[in-house]
Design a protein around this motif. Sequence first.
Motif, mmCIF file in Angstrom:
data_model
loop_
_atom_site.group_PDB
_atom_site.id
_atom_site.type_symbol
_atom_site.label_atom_id
_atom_site.label_comp_id
_atom_site.label_asym_id
_atom_site.label_seq_id
_atom_site.Cartn_x
_atom_site.Cartn_y
_atom_site.Cartn_z
ATOM 1 N N ARG C 378 -49.610 -45.743 -38.766
ATOM 2 C CA ARG C 378 -50.659 -45.826 -40.113
ATOM 3 C C ARG C 378 -52.134 -45.235 -39.773
ATOM 4 O O ARG C 378 -52.833 -45.112 -40.769
ATOM 5 C CB ARG C 378 -50.842 -47.276 -40.553
ATOM 6 N N LEU C 379 -52.238 -44.783 -38.369
ATOM 7 C CA LEU C 379 -53.415 -44.524 -38.414
ATOM 8 C C LEU C 379 -53.377 -42.882 -37.994
ATOM 9 O O LEU C 379 -52.716 -42.232 -38.993
ATOM 10 C CB LEU C 379 -53.851 -44.997 -36.745
ATOM 11 N N GLY C 380 -54.232 -42.380 -37.218
ATOM 12 C CA GLY C 380 -54.287 -40.921 -37.180
ATOM 13 C C GLY C 380 -55.508 -40.382 -37.663
ATOM 14 O O GLY C 380 -56.065 -40.756 -38.496
ATOM 15 N N GLY C 381 -55.763 -38.941 -37.158
ATOM 16 C CA GLY C 381 -57.137 -38.479 -37.735
ATOM 17 C C GLY C 381 -58.313 -38.796 -37.531
ATOM 18 O O GLY C 381 -59.408 -38.624 -37.793
ATOM 19 N N ILE C 442 -49.460 -43.809 -22.759
ATOM 20 C CA ILE C 442 -50.641 -43.824 -23.676
ATOM 21 C C ILE C 442 -51.141 -42.547 -24.454
ATOM 22 O O ILE C 442 -52.148 -42.608 -25.241
ATOM 23 C CB ILE C 442 -51.554 -44.294 -22.143
ATOM 24 N N PHE C 443 -50.695 -41.455 -23.936
ATOM 25 C CA PHE C 443 -51.127 -40.092 -24.800
ATOM 26 C C PHE C 443 -50.243 -40.192 -26.068
ATOM 27 O O PHE C 443 -50.887 -39.691 -27.193
ATOM 28 C CB PHE C 443 -50.789 -39.029 -23.954
ATOM 29 N N ARG C 444 -48.985 -40.820 -26.125
ATOM 30 C CA ARG C 444 -48.600 -41.285 -27.451
ATOM 31 C C ARG C 444 -49.518 -41.940 -28.329
ATOM 32 O O ARG C 444 -49.874 -41.667 -29.307
ATOM 33 C CB ARG C 444 -47.263 -41.917 -27.286
ATOM 34 N N VAL C 446 -52.975 -42.112 -27.796
ATOM 35 C CA VAL C 446 -54.132 -41.330 -28.432
ATOM 36 C C VAL C 446 -53.792 -40.458 -29.364
ATOM 37 O O VAL C 446 -54.348 -40.335 -30.520
ATOM 38 C CB VAL C 446 -54.344 -40.644 -26.908
ATOM 39 N N ILE C 447 -52.578 -39.814 -29.254
ATOM 40 C CA ILE C 447 -52.075 -38.750 -30.132
ATOM 41 C C ILE C 447 -52.093 -39.416 -31.431
ATOM 42 O O ILE C 447 -52.561 -38.924 -32.553
ATOM 43 C CB ILE C 447 -51.107 -37.995 -29.838
ATOM 44 N N LEU C 448 -51.135 -40.373 -31.616
ATOM 45 C CA LEU C 448 -50.809 -41.207 -32.973
ATOM 46 C C LEU C 448 -52.137 -41.592 -33.520
ATOM 47 O O LEU C 448 -52.273 -41.686 -34.799
ATOM 48 C CB LEU C 448 -50.106 -41.944 -32.758
ATOM 49 N N THR C 449 -52.938 -42.130 -32.996
ATOM 50 C CA THR C 449 -54.117 -42.881 -33.369
ATOM 51 C C THR C 449 -55.253 -42.217 -33.775
ATOM 52 O O THR C 449 -55.847 -42.252 -34.846
ATOM 53 C CB THR C 449 -54.802 -43.954 -32.300
ATOM 54 N N PHE C 450 -55.607 -41.117 -32.948
ATOM 55 C CA PHE C 450 -56.764 -40.080 -33.079
ATOM 56 C C PHE C 450 -56.469 -38.588 -33.524
ATOM 57 O O PHE C 450 -57.348 -38.084 -34.194
ATOM 58 C CB PHE C 450 -57.583 -40.159 -31.937
ATOM 59 N N GLY C 451 -55.279 -38.193 -33.287
ATOM 60 C CA GLY C 451 -54.903 -36.801 -33.597
ATOM 61 C C GLY C 451 -54.232 -36.756 -34.931
ATOM 62 O O GLY C 451 -54.026 -37.833 -35.560
ATOM 63 N N GLY C 452 -54.130 -35.735 -35.273
ATOM 64 C CA GLY C 452 -53.261 -35.365 -36.615
ATOM 65 C C GLY C 452 -54.155 -35.699 -37.906
ATOM 66 O O GLY C 452 -55.333 -35.633 -37.686
ATOM 67 N N LYS C 453 -53.346 -36.233 -38.901
ATOM 68 C CA LYS C 453 -54.062 -36.108 -40.090
ATOM 69 C C LYS C 453 -54.037 -37.741 -40.452
ATOM 70 O O LYS C 453 -53.424 -38.359 -40.001
ATOM 71 C CB LYS C 453 -53.470 -35.414 -41.280
ATOM 72 N N PRO C 454 -55.006 -38.305 -41.193
ATOM 73 C CA PRO C 454 -55.074 -39.436 -41.329
ATOM 74 C C PRO C 454 -53.661 -40.057 -42.140
ATOM 75 O O PRO C 454 -53.415 -39.196 -43.199
ATOM 76 C CB PRO C 454 -56.366 -39.699 -42.380
ATOM 77 N N ARG C 455 -53.075 -41.008 -41.838
ATOM 78 C CA ARG C 455 -51.921 -41.545 -42.568
ATOM 79 C C ARG C 455 -52.032 -42.675 -43.428
ATOM 80 O O ARG C 455 -51.225 -43.197 -43.949
ATOM 81 C CB ARG C 455 -50.858 -41.771 -41.513
ATOM 82 N N TRP C 456 -53.306 -43.474 -43.103
ATOM 83 C CA TRP C 456 -53.482 -44.649 -43.736
ATOM 84 C C TRP C 456 -53.557 -44.719 -45.229
ATOM 85 O O TRP C 456 -53.207 -45.567 -45.930
ATOM 86 C CB TRP C 456 -54.681 -45.728 -43.181
ATOM 87 N N PHE C 554 -47.743 -35.008 -25.613
ATOM 88 C CA PHE C 554 -47.957 -33.718 -26.576
ATOM 89 C C PHE C 554 -46.699 -33.313 -27.028
ATOM 90 O O PHE C 554 -46.912 -32.803 -28.403
ATOM 91 C CB PHE C 554 -48.906 -32.665 -25.877
ATOM 92 N N ARG C 555 -45.882 -32.507 -26.619
ATOM 93 C CA ARG C 555 -44.726 -32.097 -26.907
ATOM 94 C C ARG C 555 -43.896 -32.859 -28.081
ATOM 95 O O ARG C 555 -43.651 -32.391 -29.183
ATOM 96 C CB ARG C 555 -43.672 -31.895 -26.020
ATOM 97 N N PHE C 556 -43.952 -34.138 -28.039
ATOM 98 C CA PHE C 556 -43.080 -35.101 -28.776
ATOM 99 C C PHE C 556 -44.086 -35.334 -30.131
ATOM 100 O O PHE C 556 -43.477 -35.581 -31.187
ATOM 101 C CB PHE C 556 -42.953 -36.505 -28.081
ATOM 102 N N TYR C 557 -45.373 -35.603 -29.876
ATOM 103 C CA TYR C 557 -45.767 -36.204 -31.093
ATOM 104 C C TYR C 557 -47.048 -35.093 -31.712
ATOM 105 O O TYR C 557 -47.619 -35.468 -32.422
ATOM 106 C CB TYR C 557 -46.992 -37.362 -30.639
ATOM 107 N N PHE C 558 -47.046 -34.033 -31.040
ATOM 108 C CA PHE C 558 -48.248 -33.143 -31.649
ATOM 109 C C PHE C 558 -47.539 -31.625 -32.011
ATOM 110 O O PHE C 558 -47.624 -31.490 -32.956
ATOM 111 C CB PHE C 558 -49.430 -32.707 -30.362
ATOM 112 N N SER C 559 -46.786 -31.118 -30.911
ATOM 113 C CA SER C 559 -46.309 -29.888 -31.307
ATOM 114 C C SER C 559 -44.940 -29.890 -32.088
ATOM 115 O O SER C 559 -44.765 -29.167 -33.059
ATOM 116 C CB SER C 559 -46.209 -28.914 -30.076
ATOM 117 N N ASP C 560 -44.206 -31.178 -31.673
ATOM 118 C CA ASP C 560 -42.814 -31.065 -32.378
ATOM 119 C C ASP C 560 -42.707 -32.478 -32.572
ATOM 120 O O ASP C 560 -41.709 -33.024 -32.119
ATOM 121 C CB ASP C 560 -41.834 -30.487 -31.408
ATOM 122 N N PRO C 561 -43.134 -32.855 -33.714
ATOM 123 C CA PRO C 561 -43.013 -34.430 -34.212
ATOM 124 C C PRO C 561 -41.672 -35.048 -34.525
ATOM 125 O O PRO C 561 -41.196 -36.082 -34.596
ATOM 126 C CB PRO C 561 -43.962 -34.685 -35.224
#
Lengths: 100, 185, 660
Positions: C378-381, C442-444, C446-456, C554-561
């Motif tokens: 529910r986080l992101g961005g 841990i990078f999963r 980081v990416i899910l929490t701070f990366g991408g677009k807001p999902r909340w 990064f591959r899993f959660y950033f470039s190819d979710p």
Amino acid sequence: MLTVTHYTILSAILFAIGALTFLIRRNPLIMFMGIELMLNAVNLAFVAFARFLNNMEGQVFVFIVLTVAAAEVAVGLALVVAIFRARDNVDVDEIDALKG
Amino acid sequence: MDYGALMEGIVFYLFAALAVLAALGVVIARSPIRAALSLALVFLALAAMYILLNAPFLAVAQIMIYAGAVLILFLFVIMVLNPRLDIVGGRNHAQTIAAVIFAVALGVLMIAAFVAGQPAPALGQFTPEFVSQVGHVQIIGALLFSDYLLLFEIASVLLLVAIVGAMTLARRERDQHANAKHDLR
Amino acid sequence: MSQYLWLIPALPLIGAIINLLVGQRLPRALSSWLAVAFMAAAFGVSVSAVANLFALPPEERVIHETLFQWIGVGSFSVNFAFWLDPLSAVMILVVTGVGTLIHIYAVGYMEHDSDYARFFTQMNLFAFMMLVLVLADNYLFMFLGWEGVGLCSYLLIGFWYNRDNLSVGTDEKFLSPRSSGTKAFVVTRIGDFGFTLGVLLMFWTFGSLAFQDVFPKAQAMFQVGAPVITIMTLLLFLGATGKSAQVPLYVWLPDAMAGPTPVSALIHAATMVTAGVYMVARSHVLYSLAPTTMAVVAVIGVLTAFIAATIALVQNDLKRVLAYSTISQLGYMFFALGVGAYAAGIFHLVTHAFFKALLFMGAGAVMHVMNNLIDMRRLGGLRKIMPITFWTFLIGALALSGFPLFSGFFSKDEILADGFSRGSIVLWAVGVLVALMTAFYIFRGVILTFGGKPRWKEGEIISSGDENAHDEHGARGLHPHEVSAVMWVPLVILAFFSIFSGYIGLPHVLGENWLGNFLEPVFHETPIEISAALEWTLIAVSAIAALIGIFIAFRFYFSDPKIPARLRSYYPGLYSLLANKYWVDQIYEYTIARPGRWLANAFWLDVDGRIINGFADGLGRAFRGLAQRLRLLQGGYARGYALAMLIGIVVVIAIVVMRP
């Protein structure tokens, strides 16, 4: 020849009758009389032993017993009067304040 | 034949019978007055015994204190309270029967004890000769005021306490009456 | 300044007492900053004490202070005494230093909670107990602190005792804070029982519990491999598995995340959970005499590291990812201890305290502004909204994953190098695999929490087995923002140490292992004999493992979710196994908790209720019945009593007369 045993047997009979009086009568006055009978029986034994042992102490004790008996009767009868005034009745079979 | 001893025996049995019968009268008399008068007879018979036992002072004291003071007190209270005729025996018959049995047992046991027991030798210094020589009253007085002085004093204190106690028990009621009257006013 | 060590634990205790007595009446700011001030003062005294320690020649670096005798029975004596050597020096600096930063952070984190006085009382009390634990000069005094931190942990996990669930916006079922606290307390008690038995065995064997008596005696009395020492160390290690959340007693730590985040950072990441590591390192003389135990410690450590890391791969709650990560990293420390690399274990303890506290506080900052929403789906961005938090969290994540030149890299590398040269290659391989997984999860996060677009806002759920997740928790309408300075300043300071604390223990090929040298008088380790080439190889392997893990994340959660979902559908059994944490909680529930509860109920209702109470009640009832009957004898009629008296007299006379 009279021996001390004659007197002590009489004393025993009187004592037993006194105890019986206390135990089977309902009127506290008569129960007191039973107590007096027992005291007199003891007195008789004292005097008899004093006589036959040539000893005076028995008589001195009888004198003291007389005093105690007098005091006891005075207080005891005052109690009877107080109970009678409080309950209009002096039947000891109806006085059971000590009942557990 | 020793007439003195014979007389003594006759007098003893006479008064012994009188004492026992009078005592039984105390047990069975329904009227408190009769019981009190029977008790007076016991006291008098015992006074006679004391004379037989060479104790004239006690005989006189017995008549004065018991037959006089104690008995008069009894009669006085009976007169004041005027109780009903009493019934011999309590409500609990088993208790009455037990009382008779154990009283008889007590008497029998005591008689047995006295009969079986050996009288101690007469070693005291107060032989009849000595007593008649010095005087009976003198000897008792000397003993009471010397060896048994403490006992004597305690007895006197006891009498004082009894007087005060009897007065207190009698007076409380009167105070309550006074209070009741005061409240009514 | 001869006697001042006692000040170090005493200062937080004073703070705790003040806040306990009058804290609720003080203004919030005064109460909070009072607690911080006492922690900071303890840190100051610690620094000065360690400076005094430094002034001594290396082999005499011990400051021993006895306050008074605590227990004296015959020849047995236990003192309230403090023992400062390089090992406890490291520990008190970590406890008071990180503790102070977390206290400062907590001032901001708890700014809306009305129970601030209770919170800071318990935090200061915890610091006191922890300092007693690391400064004690004997096992019993240490045990006092050991139990004390357990108590504070229990109190602080259940701090929000009136809430049922802390996290909002999640479909996952977690234990309530109350139950979590109880679980932590009960599970660690199992370990504490082992610790108690170990201490009793120690007393029975040596007649003393003081370090200065026990260790020389142990070396003088026993050969390597003596059974008594093996049993003793195994029992002590059982205590460590409870306190430091190792297999099989690790299950309480993930649920301990129900407490406020500063608590998770302080107690369940930086300090208390390292008590087991400290205790084993402190008892290294005994452990060195018990090779069997050492093997057990190493295997348990690696096993724990592996299990926890695999579970962490699939957790959706950011704090729980960090919790499993903590368990996993503690496993590394025990791995180090188990192969005899005590200094490496302590080194990792120190760096871990910095970066894990940092990560927890970053997660807490997210929770703070997201109104307790911590489900990563529910986080992101948040990268742009909370830049300081993001950058510091990233530093912590790099340190944790062992990215080259960050602190975790050096400490983890030292452990792996020691594990390779002193342990077995299998354990080392598993360790490398765990390092890879660590970097991934841990990078999963980081990416899910701070990366991408807001999902909340959309209430969108990604990567969940249960797609029926609902959204009634008011996550909409959130206005996240950067946290206040009182919270980000500690983050920045910790980020600094997360980068640079690694440089106190460089590998041989790069420079001097300063921390190892400092601890050398305590541990007397024989330096490992490996060639520079091998050492370089090992360094390269761990660096590559970390990089691969980061790359996969990064591959899993950033470039190819879409990859995670696909993997999940390929291996549903494996996913279910991990997501349900190997069903360990369920297994414990059915094999231990249920039978235990059944047994307790049986004892309560049947044994106590029927038999014992029945006996006691029956006794009372018997006397009551007897009294009811005896009462009737008291008829109240005077003649009845007289008759009884007469009967007694007749009997007595009869006996006298009849007697020959």
